[in-house]
Design a protein around this motif. Structure first.
Motif, PDB file in Angstrom:
ATOM      1  N   UNK A  49       0.803  -1.226   0.000  1.00 30.41           N
ATOM      2  CA  UNK A  49       0.000   0.000   0.000  1.00 30.41           C
ATOM      3  C   UNK A  49       0.838   1.279   0.000  1.00 30.41           C
ATOM      4  N   UNK A  50       1.956   1.350   0.740  1.00 26.13           N
ATOM      5  CA  UNK A  50       2.758   2.586   0.664  1.00 26.13           C
ATOM      6  C   UNK A  50       3.306   2.856  -0.734  1.00 26.13           C
ATOM      7  N   UNK A  51       3.367   1.828  -1.562  1.00 23.31           N
ATOM      8  CA  UNK A  51       3.963   1.967  -2.890  1.00 23.31           C
ATOM      9  C   UNK A  51       2.922   2.207  -3.981  1.00 23.31           C
ATOM     10  N   UNK A  52       1.796   1.483  -3.903  1.00 21.99           N
ATOM     11  CA  UNK A  52       0.794   1.584  -4.982  1.00 21.99           C
ATOM     12  C   UNK A  52      -0.608   1.878  -4.457  1.00 21.99           C
ATOM     13  N   UNK A  53      -0.737   2.106  -3.159  1.00 18.70           N
ATOM     14  CA  UNK A  53      -2.037   2.407  -2.598  1.00 18.70           C
ATOM     15  C   UNK A  53      -2.911   1.169  -2.454  1.00 18.70           C
ATOM     16  N   UNK A  54      -4.176   1.398  -2.107  1.00 17.64           N
ATOM     17  CA  UNK A  54      -5.121   0.307  -1.904  1.00 17.64           C
ATOM     18  C   UNK A  54      -5.834  -0.087  -3.188  1.00 17.64           C
ATOM     19  N   UNK A  55      -5.730   0.744  -4.194  1.00 21.79           N
ATOM     20  CA  UNK A  55      -6.393   0.484  -5.459  1.00 21.79           C
ATOM     21  C   UNK A  55      -6.017   1.568  -6.445  1.00 21.79           C
ATOM     22  N   UNK A  56      -6.493   1.418  -7.674  1.00 24.25           N
ATOM     23  CA  UNK A  56      -6.100   2.364  -8.720  1.00 24.25           C
ATOM     24  C   UNK A  56      -7.311   2.784  -9.542  1.00 24.25           C
ATOM     25  N   UNK A  57      -7.223   4.000 -10.062  1.00 29.38           N
ATOM     26  CA  UNK A  57      -8.141   4.478 -11.091  1.00 29.38           C
ATOM     27  C   UNK A  57      -7.312   4.628 -12.360  1.00 29.38           C
ATOM     28  N   UNK A  58      -7.604   3.800 -13.350  1.00 23.80           N
ATOM     29  CA  UNK A  58      -6.865   3.822 -14.602  1.00 23.80           C
ATOM     30  C   UNK A  58      -7.762   4.468 -15.667  1.00 23.80           C
ATOM     31  N   UNK A  59      -7.316   5.598 -16.182  1.00 24.00           N
ATOM     32  CA  UNK A  59      -8.127   6.364 -17.120  1.00 24.00           C
ATOM     33  C   UNK A  59      -7.464   6.428 -18.481  1.00 24.00           C
ATOM     34  N   UNK A  60      -8.225   6.060 -19.501  1.00 22.16           N
ATOM     35  CA  UNK A  60      -7.808   6.282 -20.889  1.00 22.16           C
ATOM     36  C   UNK A  60      -8.480   7.582 -21.333  1.00 22.16           C
ATOM     37  N   UNK A  61      -7.740   8.688 -21.292  1.00 23.21           N
ATOM     38  CA  UNK A  61      -8.363   9.992 -21.488  1.00 23.21           C
ATOM     39  C   UNK A  61      -8.447  10.395 -22.956  1.00 23.21           C
ATOM     40  N   UNK A  62      -9.587  10.900 -23.305  1.00 22.60           N
ATOM     41  CA  UNK A  62      -9.842  11.339 -24.673  1.00 22.60           C
ATOM     42  C   UNK A  62      -9.230  12.711 -24.919  1.00 22.60           C
ATOM     43  N   UNK A  63      -8.594  12.862 -26.099  1.00 17.70           N
ATOM     44  CA  UNK A  63      -8.004  14.136 -26.518  1.00 17.70           C
ATOM     45  C   UNK A  63      -7.111  14.721 -25.428  1.00 17.70           C
ATOM     46  N   UNK A  64      -6.237  13.895 -24.908  1.00 19.25           N
ATOM     47  CA  UNK A  64      -5.332  14.288 -23.828  1.00 19.25           C
ATOM     48  C   UNK A  64      -3.916  13.904 -24.238  1.00 19.25           C
ATOM     49  N   UNK A  79      -0.683  24.093 -15.128  1.00 23.80           N
ATOM     50  CA  UNK A  79      -0.609  24.759 -16.430  1.00 23.80           C
ATOM     51  C   UNK A  79      -1.943  24.554 -17.133  1.00 23.80           C
ATOM     52  N   UNK A  80      -2.535  25.652 -17.570  1.00 24.75           N
ATOM     53  CA  UNK A  80      -3.832  25.579 -18.248  1.00 24.75           C
ATOM     54  C   UNK A  80      -3.713  26.326 -19.571  1.00 24.75           C
ATOM     55  N   UNK A  81      -3.471  25.584 -20.606  1.00 22.67           N
ATOM     56  CA  UNK A  81      -3.288  26.198 -21.914  1.00 22.67           C
ATOM     57  C   UNK A  81      -3.355  25.158 -23.008  1.00 22.67           C
ATOM     58  N   UNK A  82      -3.448  25.584 -24.258  1.00 23.75           N
ATOM     59  CA  UNK A  82      -3.492  24.637 -25.376  1.00 23.75           C
ATOM     60  C   UNK A  82      -2.237  23.766 -25.407  1.00 23.75           C
ATOM     61  N   UNK A  83      -2.415  22.519 -25.785  1.00 18.56           N
ATOM     62  CA  UNK A  83      -1.293  21.575 -25.843  1.00 18.56           C
ATOM     63  C   UNK A  83      -1.372  20.769 -27.125  1.00 18.56           C
ATOM     64  N   UNK A  84      -0.222  20.346 -27.597  1.00 20.36           N
ATOM     65  CA  UNK A  84      -0.175  19.500 -28.783  1.00 20.36           C
ATOM     66  C   UNK A  84      -0.286  18.034 -28.376  1.00 20.36           C
ATOM     67  N   UNK A  85      -1.123  17.310 -29.115  1.00 24.40           N
ATOM     68  CA  UNK A  85      -1.234  15.885 -28.882  1.00 24.40           C
ATOM     69  C   UNK A  85      -0.060  15.146 -29.491  1.00 24.40           C
ATOM     70  N   UNK A  86      -0.059  13.840 -29.332  1.00 28.58           N
ATOM     71  CA  UNK A  86       1.012  13.029 -29.898  1.00 28.58           C
ATOM     72  C   UNK A  86       1.026  13.100 -31.422  1.00 28.58           C
ATOM     73  N   UNK A  87      -0.122  13.527 -31.987  1.00 27.01           N
ATOM     74  CA  UNK A  87      -0.195  13.658 -33.441  1.00 27.01           C
ATOM     75  C   UNK A  87       0.272  15.025 -33.929  1.00 27.01           C
ATOM     76  N   UNK A  88       0.708  15.899 -32.993  1.00 27.50           N
ATOM     77  CA  UNK A  88       1.210  17.214 -33.369  1.00 27.50           C
ATOM     78  C   UNK A  88       0.137  18.261 -33.556  1.00 27.50           C
ATOM     79  N   UNK A  89      -1.131  17.885 -33.379  1.00 25.86           N
ATOM     80  CA  UNK A  89      -2.223  18.839 -33.541  1.00 25.86           C
ATOM     81  C   UNK A  89      -2.472  19.584 -32.229  1.00 25.86           C
ATOM     82  N   UNK A  90      -2.729  20.910 -32.337  1.00 23.14           N
ATOM     83  CA  UNK A  90      -3.008  21.726 -31.166  1.00 23.14           C
ATOM     84  C   UNK A  90      -4.406  21.433 -30.652  1.00 23.14           C
TER      85      UNK A  90
END
Length: 780
Positions: free
Chosen positions: A256-271, A752-763
């Motif tokens: 638990x000190x290393x990985x906690x009691x559980x996890x939330x794994x998110x596949x985030x859209x347009x992130x 930081x709250x601003x436009x970011x480029x995705x892995x595809x290079x699109x803003x």
């Protein structure tokens, strides 16, 4: 209750068999699927192709085997359903691969289980959720629970055998993770309450523990029969069978000190960023939406290798194989403390001299680790995952060697790394898609705002862009600047001390007004008088209409008498000659400014050096003056600069100007600061506005500041937290999350709250993310 799954010898025959001898000894139900293999292949292949994922025969076969081993019913329901259900189940199977890869450890064997079959679903035997043995109702547990993944870890330590129960909630798409956090918290609490010995209800707990031991063994058989585990790993677990079935194991807590009691794994859209952060008792593992689809056809071994090499943005040192050694060596290896103070250089904003301690990891040498050979979904083939190797643009040379051919479109200013990740965050300064190049920075004193601005100035200097600081705060005196900053810039750092030299700007100069793109006319007397009156009004708010009118009339008269030879001393003389009450009151307010007379009216400052001298940082230093005089000088300098850029500025020639503690400046609609924010982009302005707080700003002033595309939030004052968080999220749970993140920011961390480029290079649109600022030393 005995829950048994098995794969019949016939390759295309899947049987899911539930029996419940405790509630109905003769109650059986079975779902039999024959000759569905080809249908599965077609459905999954078409689904992945919709998301641009390359597939092959071997990859699809492995995906189907993985579904069979984890939850065969999903395959039945996926046929004919390519909507959200299919999307969610594909993401869960992929999440099992990523989770197993992240938690791989030489002493731990992980067995993935579908929680849906344990906590929620009893439908296969026509039981309602209320009747289910492990329903929340029967376990007397209220609230939301996770129904996605349970990772059961088998670990032998000396003579002891441990089982680790680790629930994982999987989300795909948006950011809504608050519900998932609650689900994991409740589920982890449920396992803790009903499986760990504490002297209460021991018979019932043994019953539950035996059920999970049998469930583990059943899943191990399925993994092996589907070819996902080799014989050695299967035989290792089988040899422990008697200990599992005779309650010869303990429920492990030491991970638990290393990985906690559980996890939330998110596949985030347009992130654009992957990260892993231990937040209290939970692990927040954030991946990209495309990772879910790629994960289905990529082997766990390949995923693991990329994690170890840091090619998936995740920090290798955070992997369980690095952070955890063994309970036999308790105390020898501490988990990484995410809340520890960052090794961020001290800033002259600091109000305290307290030293910071950096908690360092004792890491195991990865080269000495023996990696387990079996992973969920492995098929022995490598498949490259798109987008994990985003190359950074090369740094431009030092100021003396600046390449004048640096393309504006290529300028990306590195800010820092995502918390819990190796992913770099950039200010996409040169991207044509930006609405403007303004930056708004907020945070209380001592959190690193001035240090951060020096980092950004140095990065632009590397790329040949000159900038100006108007310092009316004493925060940018050379004695206050960082040594790395000064050493790097050398002669390209220039300071003009107005108190010693007087600044060559004439406030009474007739500037050229732009009526259209190619039509300019000089200001008349009333234009000059109105400008002078407005500046004085913004500084001395106690002056009323009559006093300001007396100033206006005195300037009109002075322009008629002296033209551009008009000066502040002459304005004082004209007010004195007026002799009226309002004129005397105005003069009494302005005496200090007139006596200081900080301007050189004979010289005209040549702002063109900003375009000619590459990589210069020019500081207009106003130290030695009272705040009202400093503000007056700043306003007149900004007006002079505004009219210069009006004629010579270009959106393709950015001009950064730093205005710290900008709450002191005039933000009204006709002020230069307001014009910079609303109209400045087309003339090349890049305004950098910093303040400790937003309270007290008029709503229209704050709205203008919020229009800056790049916003940086350091640890704010308490009464600012809610307002800032509401700009990140509109729903209450998400807003509460951001409030907590803001309050827990360490020195050198920001959002930081601003436009970011995705892995595809699109803003992409503005995305809030917690960032560790890269230090000056790391930038050299």
């Amino acid at each position: 209750m005995d829950l048994e799954f098995f794969q019949k010898p016939a390759e295309n025959l899947l049987v899911i068999h539930y029996s419940d001898q405790y509630t109905s000894s003769d109650r059986y139900d079975a779902i039999t699927v024959t000759d569905k293999s080809e249908q599965y292949k077609v459905v999954i292949e078409e689904y992945l192709k919709d998301y641009g994922v390359p597939v092959s025969e071997g990859k699809i076969d492995t995906a189907i085997k993985t579904f069979n081993a984890i939850n065969g019913e999903w395959l039945l329901r996926i046929i004919g359903s390519k909507g959200q259900f299919a999307r969610e189940k594909v993401s869960i199977v992929a999440a099992m691969k990523y989770a197993e890869s992240y938690f791989t450890h030489e002493n731990i064997t992980w067995v993935p289980v579908s929680l849906e079959e344990i906590l929620r679903v009893a439908g296969a035997v026509n039981l309602t959720k209320v009747e289910g043995l492990f329903s929340a109702s029967n376990l007397q547990s209220r609230g939301k629970h996770s129904d996605d993944i349970l990772m059961i870890g088998i670990e032998e330590v000396g003579e002891k055998l441990f089982l680790h129960f680790y629930p994982i909630e999987v989300k795909i798409g948006g950011l809504q993770t608050q519900k998932a956090r609650v689900q994991i918290d409740q589920t982890a609490r449920l396992f803790n309450q009903h499986l760990r010995h504490n002297g209460e209800d021991e018979f019932k707990k043994k019953f539950y523990r035996n059920f999970f031991a049998q469930l583990l063994l059943s899943n191990v058989k399925k993994l092996h029969s589907n070819g996902l585990w080799d014989d050695d790993t299967f035989n290792y677990v089988e040899n422990l069978k008697s200990r599992f079935l005779n309650d010869g194991f303990e429920i492990g807590e030491h991970l638990e000190p290393h990985i906690g009691k559980g996890a939330v794994l998110t596949f985030r859209k347009e992130y654009p960023y992957r990260s892993s952060v231990k937040d209290g008792d939970l692990l927040l593992l954030t991946l990209l939406e495309e990772d879910a689809y790629l994960g289905i056809t990529t082997s766990s071994e390949e995923i693991r290798r990329k994690m170890v090499e840091g090619r998936l943005d995740l920090i290798p040192e955070n992997l369980l194989s690095h952070s955890y050694s063994s309970v036999l060596e308790e105390g020898a290896s501490e988990s990484k403390d995410e809340s520890a103070e960052l090794p961020f250089p001290p800033s002259d904003e600091d109000e305290s001299d307290e030293s910071e301690e950096v908690v360092e990891d004792t890491q195991n040498d990865e080269s000495e680790k023996k990696e387990p050979e079996n992973r969920v979904g492995d098929d022995g083939e490598d498949q490259a995952m798109d987008g994990e190797d985003g190359a950074e643009p090369p740094l431009a040379p030092a100021p003396d060697d600046v390449d004048e051919k640096v393309d504006l479109a290529d300028i990306r200013v590195p800010i820092g790394t995502v918390r819990g990740s190796n992913a770099n965050v950039y200010w996409e300064f040169g991207d044509k898609g930006l609405a403007n190049r303004h930056m708004f920075t907020v945070g209380r004193s001592g959190q690193g705002k001035t240090y951060f601005i020096q980092c950004m100035l140095m990065e632009l200097s590397k790329r040949g862009l000159s900038s100006i600081i108007i310092d009316y705060t004493d925060g940018y005196k050379k004695s206050q600047l960082e040594d790395e900053f000064k050493d790097y810039l050398g002669d390209s750092l220039e300071q003009f001390i107005v108190r010693a030299q007087k600044f060559p700007v004439n406030p009474f100069k007739r500037n050229m007004k732009m009526l259209d793109e190619d039509i300019h006319i000089p200001e008349d007397d009333s234009d000059v008088a109105e400008r002078i009156k407005n500046v004085i009004s913004s500084i001395y708010d106690s002056l009323g209409i009559q006093q300001l009118n007396a100033i206006y009339q005195a300037v009109i008269k002075g322009m008629q008498l002296y033209d551009e030879g008009m000066s502040l001393p002459r304005l004082g003389e004209l007010l004195d000659e007026d002799g009226s009450g309002p004129a005397k009151t105005a003069l009494s307010q302005m005496n200090l400014l007139i006596d200081k007379n900080p301007f050189d009216y004979q010289e005209e400052f040549d702002w063109s050096f900003l375009d000619k001298e590459k990589g210069k940082v020019f500081i207009i230093q106003l130290t030695g003056y009272s705040p009202d005089v400093q503000n007056m000088i700043t306003e007149f300098i900004l007006w002079d600069l505004w009219y210069y850029k009006l004629q010579h500025g270009s959106k393709n020639k950015p001009f950064p100007i730093v205005l710290d503690e900008m709450q002191r400046l005039d933000m009204s609609g006709d002020s230069p600061t307001s014009k910079i924010l609303t109209e400045g982009r087309k003339f090349g302005w890049s305004g950098w506005f910093a303040t400790q707080f937003m309270k007290g700003f008029a709503s229209d002033h704050l709205s203008r500041l919020q229009n800056a595309t790049q916003k940086i939030y350091f640890n704010p004052t308490e009464n600012e937290v809610s307002n800032i968080a509401s700009s990140f999220a509109h729903d209450t749970p998400s807003r509460k999350q951001w409030e907590e993140k803001l309050m827990n920011l360490s020195k050198g961390q920001c959002i930081v709250h601003g436009p970011a480029k995705g892995k595809d290079g699109e803003l992409r649109g503005s995305i809030p993310v917690v960032v560790d600022i890269t230090s000056l030393g790391e930038r050299l």
